[in-house]
Motif scaffolding. Structure first.
Motif, PDB file in Angstrom:
ATOM      1  N   VAL A  87      39.360 104.199  63.258  1.00 30.10           N
ATOM      2  CA  VAL A  87      39.254 103.814  64.667  1.00 30.10           C
ATOM      3  C   VAL A  87      38.014 104.481  65.242  1.00 30.10           C
ATOM      4  O   VAL A  87      37.803 105.678  65.040  1.00 30.10           O
ATOM      5  CB  VAL A  87      40.493 104.265  65.469  1.00 30.10           C
ATOM      6  CG1 VAL A  87      40.335 103.957  66.936  1.00 30.10           C
ATOM      7  CG2 VAL A  87      41.751 103.623  64.925  1.00 30.10           C
ATOM      8  N   GLN A  88      37.204 103.719  65.932  1.00 35.05           N
ATOM      9  CA  GLN A  88      36.040 104.285  66.604  1.00 35.05           C
ATOM     10  C   GLN A  88      36.409 104.509  68.060  1.00 35.05           C
ATOM     11  O   GLN A  88      36.870 103.599  68.746  1.00 35.05           O
ATOM     12  CB  GLN A  88      34.846 103.343  66.512  1.00 35.05           C
ATOM     13  CG  GLN A  88      33.604 103.938  67.126  1.00 35.05           C
ATOM     14  CD  GLN A  88      32.377 103.067  66.872  1.00 35.05           C
ATOM     15  OE1 GLN A  88      32.415 102.119  66.110  1.00 35.05           O
ATOM     16  NE2 GLN A  88      31.301 103.408  67.524  1.00 35.05           N
ATOM     17  N   VAL A  89      36.213 105.728  68.531  1.00 36.87           N
ATOM     18  CA  VAL A  89      36.549 106.093  69.908  1.00 36.87           C
ATOM     19  C   VAL A  89      35.257 106.407  70.650  1.00 36.87           C
ATOM     20  O   VAL A  89      34.451 107.210  70.175  1.00 36.87           O
ATOM     21  CB  VAL A  89      37.500 107.310  69.946  1.00 36.87           C
ATOM     22  CG1 VAL A  89      37.846 107.682  71.371  1.00 36.87           C
ATOM     23  CG2 VAL A  89      38.759 107.022  69.136  1.00 36.87           C
ATOM     24  N   SER A  90      35.069 105.781  71.787  1.00 40.89           N
ATOM     25  CA  SER A  90      33.876 106.019  72.595  1.00 40.89           C
ATOM     26  C   SER A  90      33.920 107.406  73.232  1.00 40.89           C
ATOM     27  O   SER A  90      34.993 108.005  73.372  1.00 40.89           O
ATOM     28  CB  SER A  90      33.772 104.970  73.701  1.00 40.89           C
ATOM     29  OG  SER A  90      33.672 103.685  73.150  1.00 40.89           O
ATOM     30  N   ALA A  91      32.755 107.887  73.621  1.00 36.88           N
ATOM     31  CA  ALA A  91      32.666 109.186  74.302  1.00 36.88           C
ATOM     32  C   ALA A  91      33.439 109.146  75.613  1.00 36.88           C
ATOM     33  O   ALA A  91      33.546 108.098  76.263  1.00 36.88           O
ATOM     34  CB  ALA A  91      31.206 109.527  74.571  1.00 36.88           C
ATOM     35  N   HIS A  92      34.008 110.272  75.991  1.00 39.61           N
ATOM     36  CA  HIS A  92      34.726 110.453  77.253  1.00 39.61           C
ATOM     37  C   HIS A  92      36.006 109.632  77.335  1.00 39.61           C
ATOM     38  O   HIS A  92      36.431 109.247  78.419  1.00 39.61           O
ATOM     39  CB  HIS A  92      33.821 110.145  78.456  1.00 39.61           C
ATOM     40  CG  HIS A  92      32.512 110.866  78.410  1.00 39.61           C
ATOM     41  ND1 HIS A  92      32.409 112.225  78.605  1.00 39.61           N
ATOM     42  CD2 HIS A  92      31.261 110.423  78.156  1.00 39.61           C
ATOM     43  CE1 HIS A  92      31.147 112.588  78.491  1.00 39.61           C
ATOM     44  NE2 HIS A  92      30.433 111.515  78.210  1.00 39.61           N
ATOM     45  N   VAL A  93      36.624 109.356  76.187  1.00 44.41           N
ATOM     46  CA  VAL A  93      37.880 108.597  76.149  1.00 44.41           C
ATOM     47  C   VAL A  93      38.941 109.476  75.499  1.00 44.41           C
ATOM     48  O   VAL A  93      38.719 110.044  74.428  1.00 44.41           O
ATOM     49  CB  VAL A  93      37.715 107.291  75.334  1.00 44.41           C
ATOM     50  CG1 VAL A  93      39.044 106.599  75.145  1.00 44.41           C
ATOM     51  CG2 VAL A  93      36.724 106.371  76.020  1.00 44.41           C
ATOM     52  N   ASP A  94      40.106 109.579  76.142  1.00 46.19           N
ATOM     53  CA  ASP A  94      41.223 110.320  75.568  1.00 46.19           C
ATOM     54  C   ASP A  94      41.906 109.435  74.538  1.00 46.19           C
ATOM     55  O   ASP A  94      42.421 108.374  74.874  1.00 46.19           O
ATOM     56  CB  ASP A  94      42.250 110.701  76.638  1.00 46.19           C
ATOM     57  CG  ASP A  94      41.711 111.674  77.661  1.00 46.19           C
ATOM     58  OD1 ASP A  94      40.700 112.327  77.380  1.00 46.19           O
ATOM     59  OD2 ASP A  94      42.319 111.790  78.739  1.00 46.19           O
ATOM     60  N   PHE A  95      41.918 109.843  73.258  1.00 43.15           N
ATOM     61  CA  PHE A  95      42.625 109.034  72.270  1.00 43.15           C
ATOM     62  C   PHE A  95      44.030 109.561  72.020  1.00 43.15           C
ATOM     63  O   PHE A  95      44.858 108.867  71.458  1.00 43.15           O
ATOM     64  CB  PHE A  95      41.827 108.857  70.966  1.00 43.15           C
ATOM     65  CG  PHE A  95      41.523 110.114  70.230  1.00 43.15           C
ATOM     66  CD1 PHE A  95      42.366 110.581  69.254  1.00 43.15           C
ATOM     67  CD2 PHE A  95      40.363 110.816  70.504  1.00 43.15           C
ATOM     68  CE1 PHE A  95      42.070 111.721  68.550  1.00 43.15           C
ATOM     69  CE2 PHE A  95      40.050 111.960  69.812  1.00 43.15           C
ATOM     70  CZ  PHE A  95      40.911 112.425  68.831  1.00 43.15           C
ATOM     71  N   SER A 137      35.268 112.073  61.597  1.00 41.98           N
ATOM     72  CA  SER A 137      34.261 111.714  60.599  1.00 41.98           C
ATOM     73  C   SER A 137      32.845 111.844  61.156  1.00 41.98           C
ATOM     74  O   SER A 137      31.905 112.079  60.404  1.00 41.98           O
ATOM     75  CB  SER A 137      34.489 110.297  60.080  1.00 41.98           C
ATOM     76  OG  SER A 137      34.395 109.366  61.126  1.00 41.98           O
ATOM     77  N   GLU A 138      32.690 111.653  62.462  1.00 41.05           N
ATOM     78  CA  GLU A 138      31.382 111.798  63.121  1.00 41.05           C
ATOM     79  C   GLU A 138      31.588 112.372  64.516  1.00 41.05           C
ATOM     80  O   GLU A 138      32.629 112.167  65.128  1.00 41.05           O
ATOM     81  CB  GLU A 138      30.699 110.439  63.287  1.00 41.05           C
ATOM     82  CG  GLU A 138      30.288 109.751  62.033  1.00 41.05           C
ATOM     83  CD  GLU A 138      29.604 108.423  62.334  1.00 41.05           C
ATOM     84  OE1 GLU A 138      29.099 108.249  63.460  1.00 41.05           O
ATOM     85  OE2 GLU A 138      29.590 107.567  61.451  1.00 41.05           O
ATOM     86  N   GLY A 139      30.569 113.023  65.007  1.00 37.50           N
ATOM     87  CA  GLY A 139      30.605 113.514  66.384  1.00 37.50           C
ATOM     88  C   GLY A 139      31.474 114.745  66.567  1.00 37.50           C
ATOM     89  O   GLY A 139      31.807 115.439  65.609  1.00 37.50           O
ATOM     90  N   LEU A 140      31.848 114.991  67.807  1.00 35.84           N
ATOM     91  CA  LEU A 140      32.673 116.138  68.166  1.00 35.84           C
ATOM     92  C   LEU A 140      33.899 115.670  68.934  1.00 35.84           C
ATOM     93  O   LEU A 140      33.841 114.685  69.662  1.00 35.84           O
ATOM     94  CB  LEU A 140      31.883 117.106  69.057  1.00 35.84           C
ATOM     95  CG  LEU A 140      30.623 117.702  68.457  1.00 35.84           C
ATOM     96  CD1 LEU A 140      29.865 118.492  69.516  1.00 35.84           C
ATOM     97  CD2 LEU A 140      30.954 118.582  67.273  1.00 35.84           C
ATOM     98  N   VAL A 141      34.996 116.400  68.775  1.00 36.83           N
ATOM     99  CA  VAL A 141      36.223 116.115  69.511  1.00 36.83           C
ATOM    100  C   VAL A 141      36.615 117.391  70.236  1.00 36.83           C
ATOM    101  O   VAL A 141      36.653 118.464  69.629  1.00 36.83           O
ATOM    102  CB  VAL A 141      37.356 115.673  68.556  1.00 36.83           C
ATOM    103  CG1 VAL A 141      38.672 115.542  69.312  1.00 36.83           C
ATOM    104  CG2 VAL A 141      37.006 114.375  67.873  1.00 36.83           C
ATOM    105  N   GLY A 142      36.883 117.284  71.520  1.00 37.49           N
ATOM    106  CA  GLY A 142      37.300 118.443  72.299  1.00 37.49           C
ATOM    107  C   GLY A 142      38.778 118.367  72.627  1.00 37.49           C
ATOM    108  O   GLY A 142      39.312 117.303  72.929  1.00 37.49           O
ATOM    109  N   ARG A 143      39.451 119.499  72.528  1.00 29.77           N
ATOM    110  CA  ARG A 143      40.861 119.601  72.921  1.00 29.77           C
ATOM    111  C   ARG A 143      40.894 120.413  74.207  1.00 29.77           C
ATOM    112  O   ARG A 143      40.210 121.417  74.335  1.00 29.77           O
ATOM    113  CB  ARG A 143      41.665 120.310  71.834  1.00 29.77           C
ATOM    114  CG  ARG A 143      43.137 120.473  72.185  1.00 29.77           C
ATOM    115  CD  ARG A 143      43.872 121.252  71.106  1.00 29.77           C
ATOM    116  NE  ARG A 143      43.771 120.619  69.813  1.00 29.77           N
ATOM    117  CZ  ARG A 143      44.635 119.705  69.355  1.00 29.77           C
ATOM    118  NH1 ARG A 143      45.642 119.327  70.100  1.00 29.77           N
ATOM    119  NH2 ARG A 143      44.470 119.187  68.153  1.00 29.77           N
ATOM    120  N   PHE A 144      41.696 119.975  75.138  1.00 29.58           N
ATOM    121  CA  PHE A 144      41.749 120.683  76.413  1.00 29.58           C
ATOM    122  C   PHE A 144      43.182 120.856  76.885  1.00 29.58           C
ATOM    123  O   PHE A 144      44.090 120.143  76.474  1.00 29.58           O
ATOM    124  CB  PHE A 144      40.925 119.941  77.480  1.00 29.58           C
ATOM    125  CG  PHE A 144      41.482 118.591  77.845  1.00 29.58           C
ATOM    126  CD1 PHE A 144      42.397 118.467  78.881  1.00 29.58           C
ATOM    127  CD2 PHE A 144      41.103 117.465  77.172  1.00 29.58           C
ATOM    128  CE1 PHE A 144      42.922 117.233  79.211  1.00 29.58           C
ATOM    129  CE2 PHE A 144      41.614 116.224  77.496  1.00 29.58           C
ATOM    130  CZ  PHE A 144      42.540 116.110  78.525  1.00 29.58           C
TER     131      PHE A 144
END
Length: 66
Positions: free
Chosen positions: A9-17, A31-38
């Motif tokens: 699944v490709q998730v766009s920036a600034h979207v909560d998955f 697999s790519e980019g960064l994921v932030g947990r808050f």
């Protein structure tokens, strides 16, 4: 060899998955980019508690716990 089910699944920036407080049934592999947990403060503001980089499994503990 271990064969695990996968659904790319490709998730766009600034979207909560996975939304705050939501229960998940699968783990996510970055697999790519960064994921932030808050988390959320008492005032309702977001506060980052972790950043995940490519190669990391996100939400693995929630899959293992009933």
């Amino acid at each position: 060899m271990l064969s695990l089910p996968a659904k790319p699944v490709q998730v766009s920036a600034h979207v909560d998955f996975v939304r705050l407080g939501e229960t998940t049934l699968q783990a996510c592999l970055v697999s790519e980019g960064l994921v932030g947990r808050f988390g959320q403060t008492a005032e309702g503001k977001r506060q980052f508690v972790s950043v995940h980089v490519p190669g990391e499994l996100v939400d693995l503990p929630s899959v293992m716990m009933p």
